[in-house]
Scaffold this active site. Structure first.
Site, short mmCIF file in Angstrom:
data_model
loop_
_atom_site.label_atom_id
_atom_site.label_comp_id
_atom_site.label_asym_id
_atom_site.label_seq_id
_atom_site.Cartn_x
_atom_site.Cartn_y
_atom_site.Cartn_z
N HIS A 93 0.85 -1.19 0.00
CA HIS A 93 0.00 0.00 0.00
C HIS A 93 0.88 1.24 0.00
O HIS A 93 1.94 1.24 0.62
CB HIS A 93 -0.90 0.01 1.24
CG HIS A 93 -2.05 0.94 1.10
ND1 HIS A 93 -1.96 2.28 1.37
CD2 HIS A 93 -3.32 0.72 0.69
CE1 HIS A 93 -3.13 2.85 1.12
NE2 HIS A 93 -3.97 1.93 0.71
N ASP A 138 -7.96 -5.39 0.19
CA ASP A 138 -8.49 -6.27 -0.87
C ASP A 138 -8.12 -7.73 -0.68
O ASP A 138 -8.59 -8.58 -1.42
CB ASP A 138 -7.99 -5.78 -2.24
CG ASP A 138 -8.55 -4.42 -2.57
OD1 ASP A 138 -9.76 -4.24 -2.38
OD2 ASP A 138 -7.79 -3.54 -3.00
N1 CMC Z 1 4.02 -7.63 -4.69
C1 CMC Z 1 5.36 -7.59 -4.89
N2 CMC Z 1 6.11 -6.49 -4.79
C2 CMC Z 1 5.48 -5.36 -4.46
C3 CMC Z 1 4.10 -5.30 -4.23
C4 CMC Z 1 3.37 -6.51 -4.35
N3 CMC Z 1 2.04 -6.51 -4.16
N4 CMC Z 1 3.73 -4.04 -3.94
C5 CMC Z 1 4.85 -3.30 -3.99
N5 CMC Z 1 5.91 -4.10 -4.30
C6 CMC Z 1 7.33 -3.69 -4.39
C7 CMC Z 1 7.57 -2.85 -5.65
O1 CMC Z 1 7.89 -3.68 -6.73
C8 CMC Z 1 8.69 -1.97 -5.18
O2 CMC Z 1 9.85 -2.75 -5.18
P1 CMC Z 1 11.30 -2.06 -5.52
O3 CMC Z 1 11.50 -1.05 -4.44
O4 CMC Z 1 12.27 -3.18 -5.50
O5 CMC Z 1 11.13 -1.43 -6.87
C9 CMC Z 1 8.36 -1.67 -3.73
O6 CMC Z 1 7.59 -2.81 -3.30
C10 CMC Z 1 7.56 -0.39 -3.52
O7 CMC Z 1 6.37 -0.48 -4.27
P2 CMC Z 1 5.77 0.67 -5.17
O8 CMC Z 1 5.14 0.05 -6.38
O9 CMC Z 1 6.77 1.75 -5.36
O10 CMC Z 1 4.64 1.21 -4.19
P3 CMC Z 1 3.41 2.14 -4.58
O11 CMC Z 1 3.10 2.90 -3.37
O12 CMC Z 1 3.69 2.92 -5.82
O13 CMC Z 1 2.25 1.10 -4.94
C11 CMC Z 1 0.45 -0.43 -4.68
C12 CMC Z 1 1.30 0.67 -4.02
C13 CMC Z 1 -0.74 -0.74 -3.79
C14 CMC Z 1 -0.07 0.07 -6.04
C15 CMC Z 1 1.33 -1.69 -4.86
O14 CMC Z 1 1.74 -2.16 -3.61
C16 CMC Z 1 0.58 -2.80 -5.62
O15 CMC Z 1 0.55 -2.78 -6.84
N6 CMC Z 1 -0.02 -3.79 -4.90
C17 CMC Z 1 -0.78 -4.83 -5.53
C18 CMC Z 1 -2.14 -4.29 -5.96
C19 CMC Z 1 -3.06 -4.06 -4.77
O16 CMC Z 1 -3.21 -4.90 -3.89
N7 CMC Z 1 -3.74 -2.89 -4.78
C20 CMC Z 1 -4.70 -2.52 -3.74
C21 CMC Z 1 -4.22 -1.40 -2.89
S1 CMC Z 1 -5.25 -1.15 -1.44
C22 CMC Z 1 -6.82 -0.75 -1.99
C23 CMC Z 1 -6.92 0.44 -2.87
O17 CMC Z 1 -6.10 1.31 -2.94
O18 CMC Z 1 -7.96 0.52 -3.52
#
Ligand code: CMC
Length: 416
Positions: free
Chosen positions: A305, A362
């Site tokens: 998140h 989720d």
């Molecule tokens: N699985 C594997 N690696 C992950 C995940 C995951 N679910 N989420 C983040 N990472 C890694 C990402 O690859 C990055 O790694 P590195 O630093 O090596 O590049 C690091 O963790 C930081 O992640 P980020 O993508 O920079 O974080 P963000 O704040 O931009 O994204 C997120 C947040 C929720 C979009 C992302 O965690 C994600 O795509 N999660 C899976 C989808 C999900 O469950 N979404 C629902 C969010 S909660 C409900 C809502 O918002 O509606």
């Protein structure tokens, strides 16, 4: 506190930037006049370090895993209040007394009738359409009915347009569900609670009274947990559209479109698809390895998140509801077992620990909805149903904020 930060540029120009203090949470560096004073913009893709608005609705402490609506802890609201109360709280700032509760219940009932125009929009869609695409069109269609009400000069009467969207969205979503499943539409029953009514409109009399009570209670809590989440992507979309003075219902349609994405609300559907894939392959570890592989775009859905760097408090409550619902149904659920195994492995794995990746809202919600018999393509519409309240509350707050201007970010130009 009259705090300031001093910015010193390489040419020796010094600028004082005021630091604003909220009632809780991090202080905020006010860069409003930065461009005027220095000719510089700030660069923050994805708004990672940007507070786009001030708001008194929802507070999150992502490090501690705290979520509050109007100062009330989310766990207390999920336990002690129904969703009608939560709608009232988010819109008006206080929980209702018993008279306000009764009046608001009737108001929701009065405004819940869905117009023929929206019904026709639903019927015009092919049965193969994703329910979210139909929902976007339904809100867009509602905006035609409220066309004369544009933004600016907002008063409490205008809030009724938002309340009518909140009142109608359960019936709209139930109709979408029944349309894509070739079933006749059912009538609303305004004597029932918000969640009981929704369950009835979705499934008619398919459940005995024990099950209806159990499922309606679970849904009610799901609605509460999803109702608002400060400046998330879909709320930001609603505020951005509204900031241009576009009408509320058109703004909500943008919120639905944004929520659909799998990085946002669409993750609940993606989680169940992922758990089913894991079930078929029988190999949890393979999916963990894929998620950790930086050459593989796969992410563990329902994990991670932007704000929570701790267990999402909503996921904790949902996990508990999940156990209770499946226990009462005396169901041993394979997907829940896989989800728990996945969580256990991930929470011990260095990759997830270092990046502070925990289950989010989720991760468990879909398993509950699945146990109720709701198909996975309806999960995100149900998220939208609940979030409609947050969108309306946030839009209304923004329209009444004298600092509101049209949202117009700038760019770092890198073209020819
Ligand atoms: N699985 C594997 N690696 C992950 C995940 C995951 N679910 N989420 C983040 N990472 C890694 C990402 O690859 C990055 O790694 P590195 O630093 O090596 O590049 C690091 O963790 C930081 O992640 P980020 O993508 O920079 O974080 P963000 O704040 O931009 O994204 C997120 C947040 C929720 C979009 C992302 O965690 C994600 O795509 N999660 C899976 C989808 C999900 O469950 N979404 C629902 C969010 S909660 C409900 C809502 O918002 O509606």
């Amino acid at each position: 506190m009259d705090n300031k930060a001093l910015l010193e540029l390489s040419d020796g120009l010094k600028v004082e930037l005021p630091i604003l203090n909220g009632t809780m949470g991090p202080d905020v560096l006010n860069i409003k006049d930065l461009y005027k004073e220095t000719g510089l913009f700030t660069y923050d893709p994805g708004f990672v370090s940007t507070a786009s608005w001030s708001s008194a609705i929802t507070f999150i402490d992502g490090d501690e895993g705290i979520l509050k609506y109007r100062g009330h802890d989310i766990a207390d609201l999920a336990e002690g209040n129904n969703f009608n109360d939560v709608i009232y709280l988010l819109l008006y700032g206080e929980l209702p007394n018993s008279e306000q509760q009764r009046n608001f219940f009737f108001k929701i009932g009065e405004l819940s009738k869905v117009s023929e125009q929206v019904v026709n929009v639903i019927k015009a869609f092919p049965k193969t359409a994703h329910p979210m695409s139909i929902l976007i069109a339904c809100f867009a269609s509602l905006s035609a009915l409220y066309h004369e009400k544009h933004g600016n000069n907002i008063n409490s009467e205008d809030l009724n347009f938002g309340i009518s969207a909140i009142a109608q969205v359960p019936a709209i979503i139930a109709m979408i569900y029944r349309h894509v499943n070739n079933q006749e539409f059912t009538r609303t029953d305004n004597k029932l609670s918000y969640s009981e009514n929704f369950l009835r409109m979705m499934f008619g009399n398919a459940f005995d009274s024990n099950k209806s009570t159990l499922f309606a209670r679970a849904l009610d809590k799901i609605f509460t947990l999803h109702a608002d989440h400060e400046q998330n992507a879909s709320t930001t979309a609603v505020r951005l559209v509204g900031s241009a003075g576009s009408n509320l219902l058109a703004s909500l349609s943008a919120g639905v479109a944004t929520l659909w994405g799998p990085a946002h609300g669409g993750a609940n559907e993606a989680v169940i698809n992922m758990l089913n894939e894991i079930k078929q392959s029988g190999d949890v570890d393979k999916f963990i390895e894929k998620a950790k592989d930086d050459k593989d775009p796969f992410k563990l859905m329902g994990f991670g998140h932007r704000v929570y760097k701790n267990y999402d408090p909503r996921a904790r409550i949902l996990k508990d509801i999940c156990d209770k619902v499946l226990d009462k149904l005396e169901q041993s659920n394979e997907l829940l077992k896989i989800a728990k195994k996945l969580e256990k492995i991930a929470l011990k794995d260095e990759y997830f620990i270092v990046r502070k990746l925990y289950p989010n809202v989720d991760f468990y919600s879909g398993i509950i909805m699945n146990a109720i018999g709701i198909p996975s393509n309806m999960f995100t519409p149900i998220f939208a149903l609940a979030r409609t309240t947050g969108w309306v509350a946030q839009w209304y707050e923004m329209m009444n904020d004298k600092e509101t201007k049209i949202c117009r970010p700038r760019q770092l130009y890198i073209g020819k």
